[in-house]
Structures are given as C-alpha cells and as structure tokens.
Design an enzyme around this catalytic site. Structure first.
Site, PDB file in Angstrom:
ATOM      1  N   PRO A 272      45.538   8.864  15.814  1.00 35.81           N
ATOM      2  CA  PRO A 272      44.381   8.468  16.488  1.00 35.81           C
ATOM      3  C   PRO A 272      44.468   9.297  17.699  1.00 35.81           C
ATOM      4  O   PRO A 272      45.587   9.599  18.323  1.00 35.81           O
ATOM      5  CB  PRO A 272      45.170   7.064  17.073  1.00 35.81           C
ATOM      6  CG  PRO A 272      46.572   6.982  16.645  1.00 35.81           C
ATOM      7  CD  PRO A 272      46.898   8.110  15.461  1.00 35.81           C
ATOM      8  N   ARG A 310      30.571  15.050  27.022  1.00 34.61           N
ATOM      9  CA  ARG A 310      29.981  13.996  26.220  1.00 34.61           C
ATOM     10  C   ARG A 310      28.732  13.740  26.307  1.00 34.61           C
ATOM     11  O   ARG A 310      27.811  13.567  25.257  1.00 34.61           O
ATOM     12  CB  ARG A 310      31.126  12.758  26.043  1.00 34.61           C
ATOM     13  CG  ARG A 310      32.424  13.306  25.505  1.00 34.61           C
ATOM     14  CD  ARG A 310      33.145  12.025  25.435  1.00 34.61           C
ATOM     15  NE  ARG A 310      32.971  11.445  23.923  1.00 34.61           N
ATOM     16  CZ  ARG A 310      32.434  10.495  23.903  1.00 34.61           C
ATOM     17  NH1 ARG A 310      31.872  10.005  24.795  1.00 34.61           N
ATOM     18  NH2 ARG A 310      32.234  10.091  22.557  1.00 34.61           N
ATOM     19  N   CYS A 341      23.372  23.939  36.206  1.00 37.93           N
ATOM     20  CA  CYS A 341      21.857  24.398  36.021  1.00 37.93           C
ATOM     21  C   CYS A 341      21.370  24.261  34.815  1.00 37.93           C
ATOM     22  O   CYS A 341      21.193  25.098  34.001  1.00 37.93           O
ATOM     23  CB  CYS A 341      21.630  26.036  36.319  1.00 37.93           C
ATOM     24  SG  CYS A 341      22.230  26.057  38.244  1.00 37.93           S
TER      25      CYS A 341
HETATM   26  N1  LLP Z   1      42.066  13.714  12.794  1.00 37.84           N
HETATM   27  C1  LLP Z   1      41.294  14.594  12.667  1.00 37.84           C
HETATM   28  C2  LLP Z   1      41.342  15.386  11.383  1.00 37.84           C
HETATM   29  C3  LLP Z   1      40.327  14.874  13.364  1.00 37.84           C
HETATM   30  O1  LLP Z   1      39.337  15.539  13.103  1.00 37.84           O
HETATM   31  C4  LLP Z   1      40.186  14.025  14.603  1.00 37.84           C
HETATM   32  C5  LLP Z   1      38.886  14.078  15.414  1.00 37.84           C
HETATM   33  C6  LLP Z   1      40.945  12.985  14.899  1.00 37.84           C
HETATM   34  C7  LLP Z   1      42.219  12.850  13.864  1.00 37.84           C
HETATM   35  C8  LLP Z   1      41.131  12.030  15.929  1.00 37.84           C
HETATM   36  O2  LLP Z   1      40.044  11.270  15.884  1.00 37.84           O
HETATM   37  P1  LLP Z   1      39.725   9.902  17.024  1.00 37.84           P
HETATM   38  O3  LLP Z   1      40.912   8.943  16.896  1.00 37.84           O
HETATM   39  O4  LLP Z   1      40.152  10.414  18.356  1.00 37.84           O
HETATM   40  O5  LLP Z   1      38.649   9.424  16.828  1.00 37.84           O
HETATM   41  N2  LLP Z   1      34.253  15.349  20.728  1.00 37.84           N
HETATM   42  C9  LLP Z   1      34.076  14.211  20.136  1.00 37.84           C
HETATM   43  C10 LLP Z   1      35.025  13.607  19.119  1.00 37.84           C
HETATM   44  C11 LLP Z   1      35.298  14.680  18.016  1.00 37.84           C
HETATM   45  C12 LLP Z   1      36.342  14.239  16.957  1.00 37.84           C
HETATM   46  C13 LLP Z   1      36.853  15.367  16.147  1.00 37.84           C
HETATM   47  N3  LLP Z   1      38.013  14.892  15.453  1.00 37.84           N
HETATM   48  C14 LLP Z   1      33.872  13.224  21.178  1.00 37.84           C
HETATM   49  O6  LLP Z   1      33.985  13.333  22.266  1.00 37.84           O
HETATM   50  O7  LLP Z   1      33.276  12.033  20.709  1.00 37.84           O
END
Ligand code: LLP
Length: 409
Positions: A272, A310, A341
């Site tokens: 997470p 985001r 900009c």
């Molecule tokens: N494990 C893997 C293999 C991942 O690719 C990711 C996120 C996570 C865990 C963690 O996911 P989470 O629990 O945080 O949802 N920049 C985007 C989110 C991109 C997520 C990429 N991978 C945003 O700002 O929403």
C-alpha cells in the site's frame, strides 16, 4: 480519526495551527501529520492482523527519507521500483528481507544491486527479465528469490491512467504466459521461484476486483501445483478524496483474504502507498493575487502543477480549504490556479468559499501520496520543503531546494 481538521475555525495538523506554520516556513510547502500516518498504518495492520502480512510501503507514493524512517519504526517493509528507491529504503533502515522490487523495466545495474542486497523478492514481469536475473545470479554464484507478476485481466473502477490489471496493459504476464514461464523458470538453476505478485491499479474503493484476483490466483495455484511461499497482492486500496467517495472497506477485504488463505501456508505481502500516506499530507500555499474575470475569481496561488501534478494528470480532485474560516462564505465562483504557464495548471473550482484575501493562505488536502513524489522543477521553480508535525512539535524533513542549486545545473 482525523488529525488534520478545523479547530476553532483554524486548520490544525495534530496540535499545531497551520497559521503558526506559515509564519515559520516559506510557502508553498507540504505538511504531514505523523499521528495520521501512524493511525493509517496501524489501521491497515489491524485489519489484517489474523494473517500478519508483510506490509511493504510503496515508496513511489512518498519517498521522504524521514517518513520512511518512521514507517520502518512501525514495522513496514518497502515496495521499490528503482535503484534510487531501493537505496533510500535501505538508508531508512528497512531490512532488505522486507523489500520487494517491482517494475517492468529493471536495468542490469538495478538487478545487480537488488541481488547484492539480498532483498526478499524481485517481482519479474517478462521472460527476458528472468533470463537476465538468472545469468547475473550465476555470475554471483547465487540463487535469487523471485516472484512473477500476474496480469489477471481484472480492472478496478478507477482512473484509466492508474489502472494496471487489464490484459492490454504493459504490466505482468497473462494467465497462459504466466503458466509457461513457471515451467521455464523451474529449469533456471539460479532462480528460486517463491512468489506470485499482482497489482491491478490504484485508488480502488471496492473489494470486488480484489475478490476476482484471488479467484484467479487460486486457479493458477491449482494449475501449476506450486506452493508459493509469498503471495503479493500489491497495493491500490483507495481513500476518500470527495465527501461522497468512501475509502475501501479493509475489513471486508481482510475477510476475503483470510478465507483465501485457509489451507495455504503462504505469506501475504501488501504494497500500500496511498492508503498509508494519502490523507496524512496537505499542501499549504499562499494566495498571491485574486483576479476577477467573467464572473469568476481566479485565485492565483504560489503552488502549481509543478508541486502537485495530480489534477493536471488525472483531473484529480483535492479539496481546498482556507487556513482560517471567516464568517459567512461568499457565493461566488472561485477558480484556484497555479502560477505555471499552462492552462492545465489549475486545482478545484468552488461555488462558494471563505471570504479570502490576497496574502492569505489555503491548503490542498489529501496530497500525501503522489504529491511531492510527482513534483518537478518545471518552469525552473525549486522543489519545496516538507514539514512534519508530531503532536505539538514541527520540523522540516526536507529542505526547500535553494535557488543556487536550482540555477547551477
Ligand atoms: N505496487 C505496485 C506494483 C504499484 O505499481 C503501485 C502503484 C503500488 C503498489 C501502490 O499503489 P497504491 O497503494 O498507492 O494505490 N500517480 C498516481 C498513482 C500511480 C500508482 C502507480 N503504482 C496517482 O497520483 O494517483
């Protein structure tokens, strides 16, 4: 429990008024609540206490060294996707036997580093990667522990740009290829296949897609007859950005996983990011100007898309609040924008808002995950400071980049 909240009409982080913080720190800056971080971590841990999973915090969501150190103290491992994240996690004191390395494009240099550090698992995503890890391990006379990432062809209801589990995405191996690679890996003498990993996307607020994933993993286990030592279910647990949006029901998810794990002696890994750090961070920013135009108030902030990508990348909504709530709100259109900009450099719109003035401050909420970590020097603006509040104490945990450093390269 919410540690970032209005108290006596002022926005507080733990026991500190943000109005006090803006007197001390130059805006814009990120500010984190350590109590909220701990609360989130232990809530996650408690929800799954029956199975005692390895919780590998996803470093990409927030790579601040100080926060990683705090997470290490709570017992977290790390999910890393680059040599930089790997070394940072280790520098934070996280034991390599709690580190998993994900990603479709690991380079030879990164693989060598991961092998040398004896991390828990390298989660591979292609046959070519398996071959490369096997040959490097042979040179090092080592047997490297790996997992294979499955592409389950399951998508969660989330933004298309953060959905990774569909069969047309670049991630993991689809069912047939997964089974075939298991057979080939059995013949690779310097690999030890210990895990199956999966990550279907981010900001998923329903447990249904996760349920589908567990069914597919069972199917794979039945077919391959492999007794995986580790089942890495990835991250993706969603939080509440909008009032009407519910965060994922972890208890419901835990029930599914508990049932799934009966009659298996595998260890579950979770990765997470957002769930742990998302609502523990805010971005505090100053109103430089207010410009009236076509019945709107453009509220021009000193924070922009360079600090928080985001909204520009995913149309993401981040609630905006005034640090000081003053009397009645104004029923007018407010458009909060940054100084960059680009017309995509805008945050949320509001139909009514506090009676704010130039020189006052607002905060963007729920920006702890993928806020600072996605920020850039665009428009040659420095990366900003990060401040941590813990109870009644506050301190800088990352300095604002100096102008000198910014312009010298
Ligand atoms: N494990 C893997 C293999 C991942 O690719 C990711 C996120 C996570 C865990 C963690 O996911 P989470 O629990 O945080 O949802 N920049 C985007 C989110 C991109 C997520 C990429 N991978 C945003 O700002 O929403």
């Amino acid at each position: 429990m919410n540690y970032i909240r209005l108290r006596k009409n002022n926005l507080y982080v733990d026991n500190i008024s943000t109005l006090k913080l803006v007197k001390k720190y130059e805006t814009p800056f990120y500010c984190y609540s350590l109590s909220q971080l701990k609360n989130n971590y232990y809530r996650f841990n408690n929800a799954f206490k029956e199975i005692e999973p390895i919780i590998c915090f996803s470093v990409k969501s927030n790579a601040n060294l100080n926060l990683l150190r705090e997470l290490k103290k709570m017992g977290a491992g790390a999910d890393v996707v680059s040599i930089g994240e790997l070394f940072k996690a280790i520098k934070a004191g996280i034991n390599p036997n709690k580190i998993v390395f994900s990603g479709i494009g690991k380079t030879e240099k990164e693989i060598k580093a991961a092998i040398k550090k004896n991390i828990l698992l390298i989660n591979i995503e292609s046959e070519s990667e398996a071959n490369l890890i096997n040959s490097i391990s042979k040179k090092f006379s080592k047997k490297t522990s790996i997992g294979i990432r499955l592409n389950p062809n399951v998508t969660g209801k989330t933004h298309q740009k953060i959905s990774t589990g569909g069969k047309d995405e670049k991630f993991g191996l689809v069912y047939k290829d997964f089974i075939n690679l298991c057979k080939k890996i059995n013949k690779m003498k310097n690999l030890h296949l210990k895990g199956i990993s999966v990550h279907i996307g981010s900001q998923i607020t329903s447990v249904e897609p996760f349920k589908k994933v567990l069914i597919i993993i069972d199917k794979i286990i039945n077919k391959t007859k492999i007794n995986f030592e580790f089942i890495d279910l990835g991250g993706g647990m969603g939080i509440s950005y909008l009032k009407k949006e519910k965060q994922i029901n972890l208890k419901k998810y835990a029930k599914l996983v508990n049932k799934f794990l009966k009659n298996k002696d595998s260890k579950i890994i979770f990765e997470p990011g957002r769930f742990i750090i998302g609502n523990a961070g805010i971005l505090i920013t100053k109103i430089i100007y207010i410009k009236k135009s076509n019945n709107r108030n453009f509220v021009i902030l000193d924070a922009g898309m360079n600090n928080l990508m985001r909204p520009a990348l995913y149309n993401a909504h981040h609630e905006i609040v005034s640090l000081k709530k003053t009397g009645k709100s104004l029923r007018e259109n407010f458009k909060f924008v940054g100084p960059v900009c680009e017309s995509s450099d805008k945050f949320s719109d509001k139909k009514n808002f506090s009676n704010i003035r130039e020189g006052e401050y607002v905060a963007l909420l729920n920006v702890g995950a993928y806020g600072m970590s996605l920020s850039s020097n665009y428009n040659t603006r420095p990366t900003i400071a990060e401040v941590m509040v813990s109870g009644s104490k506050h301190k800088i945990i990352k300095k604002r980049q100096s102008l000198e450093n910014l312009i010298n390269n």
